[in-house]
Design an enzyme around this catalytic site. Structure first.
Site, PDB file in Angstrom:
ATOM      1  NE  ARG A 186      -4.300  -1.531   1.955  1.00 33.96           N
ATOM      2  CZ  ARG A 186      -5.349  -1.903   2.804  1.00 33.96           C
ATOM      3  NH1 ARG A 186      -5.238  -1.488   3.990  1.00 33.96           N
ATOM      4  NH2 ARG A 186      -6.319  -2.441   2.269  1.00 33.96           N
ATOM      5  CE  LYS A 230     -19.646 -15.093   8.952  1.00 37.33           C
ATOM      6  NZ  LYS A 230     -19.606 -14.007   9.849  1.00 37.33           N
TER       7      LYS A 230
HETATM    8  C1  3PG Z   1      -8.446  -2.214   5.180  1.00 35.18           C
HETATM    9  O1  3PG Z   1      -7.574  -2.672   5.464  1.00 35.18           O
HETATM   10  O2  3PG Z   1      -9.627  -2.962   4.935  1.00 35.18           O
HETATM   11  C2  3PG Z   1      -8.808  -0.740   4.913  1.00 35.18           C
HETATM   12  O3  3PG Z   1      -7.493  -0.075   5.300  1.00 35.18           O
HETATM   13  C3  3PG Z   1      -9.711  -0.247   5.894  1.00 35.18           C
HETATM   14  O4  3PG Z   1      -9.556  -0.544   7.117  1.00 35.18           O
HETATM   15  P1  3PG Z   1     -10.760  -0.457   8.242  1.00 35.18           P
HETATM   16  O5  3PG Z   1     -11.466  -2.052   7.636  1.00 35.18           O
HETATM   17  O6  3PG Z   1     -10.244  -0.729   9.399  1.00 35.18           O
HETATM   18  O7  3PG Z   1     -11.878   0.458   8.074  1.00 35.18           O
END
Ligand code: 3PG
Ligand code: MG
Length: 410
Positions: free
Chosen positions: A38, A210
């Site tokens: 990322r 799921k």
């Molecule tokens: C993820 O990794 O799904 C995103 O960075 C969003 O994070 P979150 O699900 O904690 O909002």
């Protein structure tokens, strides 16, 4: 969903303070980043703004921050890795306040081309994630730091959070640009084209534990694709809906009727819906997850009552791989079995290999399927691997993502 949104190419950022929301929610182990995908994915937008002479203010969340601000969820390691990747200093503002006096002073002292990174936006948890009045105030504090705003946080774009979407209101109010970055553009082009305008045949492959997590994805993709393949833990609920004994395998009992409905819908629409014809079974889930496990393969209608299905079998691997090979577009989300275990990774590997070998456009939804591709060494063979887990799923559901929606139209 098309993307007719203003991008970083559509305004002149020179000398401007540009706040960029990234998704730097990277996995950490003992303070070390274990996967910097990322961070790497955010570089094109950051470099573009640096080269344009912007003052680049980066922000992101990290983790769930359940117990309040803490050093373990500080973005400090991200600043360090980002500096290395950019080949220039990224000044980290460690203040738990995110937008406090230290930040204001640092922003005031920036020169063109400088990059700073703010602290974890979820250190202002309630304000960030539940934007009511307090969230509006936090969004305004963020907006006050900048002239323009860029959202490049595809992985977070399904969250209507202060730093993701609410902030745009205040940036726009003072005449600033609200644009999307290159990563957002790339994600939306790949995922959007696949779903809305696919080169056919379009095959969608869904897996994971799921059914309940993917109800709307199944429903939406069934309408859009030519063939829908279902493997992984969620396939067992479908098999049970067909009247099969599934033993101790995962089952969403409440979703059996839903599965019946989807099978009827596929038939009505003339779509192929492929389920596992054979299954790798064991006496129970391996513990530890990558520990030894004794697996045998049986036809999917012959799972003994005391056994648990944990992977697709070899006949299914061939069936799924052949279907994938005839496709021109493939979207894949969710592993076919317990891929963390080498004995139970065979189905996931077979699907990954089939995708790696085809000339089709191959798009991997983020989360576990991205991890599986990376871990199994197929990542560079795919057309696109999404950096979003939840976000790519919501996209495949056909939902409008707040982070995309909030940007200016062109
Ligand atoms: C993820 O990794 O799904 C995103 O960075 C969003 O994070 P979150 O699900 O904690 O909002
Ligand atoms: Mg998530």
């Amino acid at each position: 969903m098309g993307l007719n949104k203003k991008s970083v190419d559509d305004f002149n950022a020179k000398g401007r303070r540009v706040l960029v929301r990234c998704d730097f929610n990277v996995p950490l182990k003992n303070g070390e980043i274990t996967d910097d995908t990322r961070i790497v994915a955010a570089l094109p937008t950051i470099n573009k703004l640096v080269n344009d002479g912007a003052k680049v203010i980066l922000c992101s969340h990290l983790g769930k921050v359940k117990e309040g601000p803490n050093e373990k969820e500080s973005l400090a390691p991200v600043a360090k890795r980002l500096s290395e990747k950019l080949g220039k200093e990224v000044k980290f503002i460690a203040d738990y306040n995110v937008t406090g006096a230290e930040t204001t002073a640092a922003v005031a002292a920036m020169n063109e081309g400088d990059v700073i990174l703010l602290q974890n936006t979820r250190f202002r948890m309630k304000e960030e994630t539940k934007p009511g009045d307090a969230g509006e105030a936090f969004a305004k504090e963020l907006a006050d730091l900048c002239d323009d705003y860029v959202c490049d946080a595809f992985g977070s774009s399904h969250r209507a959070h202060a730093s993701v979407s609410v902030v745009t209101k205040y940036v726009r109010e003072k005449g600033g640009n609200c644009a999307v970055g290159y990563l957002m553009q790339k994600e939306i082009n790949f995922l959007g084209n696949a779903v809305e305008n696919p080169v056919r045949p379009f095959v969608a492959i869904l897996g994971g534990a799921k059914v309940a997590d993917k109800l709307n994805v199944i429903n939406n993709l069934l309408e859009k694709c030519d063939t829908l393949i279902i493997g992984g833990g969620m396939a067992f609920t479908f098999l049970k809906a067909k009247g099969y004994e599934i033993g101790k395998s995962l089952c969403d009992d409440e979703k059996i009727d839903y599965c019946k409905e989807m099978m009827a819908k596929a038939e009505k629409l003339g779509k192929k819906l492929l389920l596992p014809v054979d299954t790798g079974i064991a006496a129970g889930f391996p513990d530890p997850i990558d520990g030894p496990v004794d697996v045998t393969y049986v036809d999917s209608d012959k799972i003994p009552a005391d056994m648990e299905g944990l992977d697709i079998g070899p006949k299914t691997c061939e069936l799924f791989a052949n279907a994938a090979k005839t496709a021109k577009t493939v979207v894949w989300n969710g592993p076919m079995g317990v891929f963390e275990n080498p004995t139970l990774a065979k189905g996931t590997i077979a699907v990954a290999k089939a995708l790696a070998e085809t000339d089709a456009t191959t798009i991997i939804g983020g989360g576990d399927s991205a991890a599986a591709c990376n871990q199994l060494g197929f990542a560079d063979k795919m057309s696109h691997i999404s950096t979003g887990g939840g976000a790519s799923l919501e996209f495949l559901e056909g939902k409008e993502l707040p982070g995309v929606y909030a940007a200016d139209d062109k």
